[in-house]
Scaffold this active site. Structure first.
Site, PDB file in Angstrom:
ATOM      1  CB  CYS A   8      -3.738 -29.044  -1.309  1.00  0.00           C
ATOM      2  SG  CYS A   8      -3.674 -30.178  -2.647  1.00  0.00           S
ATOM      3  CG  ASP A 127      -6.749 -23.314  -7.819  1.00  0.00           C
ATOM      4  OD1 ASP A 127      -6.271 -22.045  -7.247  1.00  0.00           O
ATOM      5  OD2 ASP A 127      -5.974 -24.416  -7.537  1.00  0.00           O
TER       6      ASP A 127
END
Length: 205
Positions: A8, A127
């Site tokens: 990412c 996360d």
């Protein structure tokens, strides 16, 4: 099923090219304005064109106005969306693309309840908090998830192998853990090592 690998916060063409050669599954293009990796639509479009047909392109948002999400879809070219804010399931599904739903893990995860709330999500992403660079307490990882779960937060070449062996996630996602000193600038060596460690662990090596 093979472990899915996503990197990412891509901001440079040369970093994307490394990931194409490594045959990772997806790259995240950041549109959350508070992120130092946030892309202008034109810059994102150039990266998306480079990736087209070679690697999945995921647009990453956090409580964005619907108009921004739609503009990114129309002007950039995205294969999937990833939402990291307080978005409800109707919002996430409204854009007609597959989506991942991210959650900040601060305690025990009721994965079944999350899966019910976001029944049409293609995966849940767990996360420590967007861009924090630190792992959450992996003891909170759900035991035997009922569907695809992606592990994110604080992953790098030094710990991804252990994480994959311990938790057996459907996928892993890294950002700051494969960067050098500058946020958004990936380190080719770290990316190669990360992918190799993750795949070796997934293969039981």
């Amino acid at each position: 099923m093979a472990l899915k690998i996503k990197i990412c916060g891509i901001t440079r063409a040369e970093d994307l090219e490394v990931l194409v050669r490594l045959q990772v599954d997806a790259v995240g293009l950041m549109f959350a304005e508070e992120s130092p990796r946030c892309l202008a639509l034109e810059d994102a479009r150039c990266l998306a064109e480079q990736a087209q047909g070679r690697i999945a392109r995921v647009g990453v948002f956090a409580d964005a106005e619907p108009a921004l999400v739609q503009a990114a879809i129309d002007q950039v070219g995205l294969d999937a969306l990833q939402f990291h804010g307080q978005e409800d399931a109707a919002y996430c599904a409204a854009f007609g693309l597959p989506y991942l739903k991210g959650f900040k893990v601060t305690g025990a995860v009721d994965e079944g309840a999350l899966r019910q709330r976001y029944a049409d999500a293609c995966a849940l992403l767990l996360d420590a908090g967007a861009g924090g660079g630190e792992p959450f307490d992996w003891r909170h990882w759900p035991d035997q998830p009922s569907g695809p779960c992606i592990l994110a937060g604080g992953l790098g070449p030094d710990n991804v192998g252990h994480a994959v062996r311990l938790l057996q996630p459907w996928g892993v996602d890294a950002s700051s853990g494969v960067e050098g000193a500058r946020k958004g600038v990936k380190d080719a060596g770290k990316m190669m090592e990360f992918v190799a460690e993750a795949r070796h662990a997934a293969a039981g090596e």
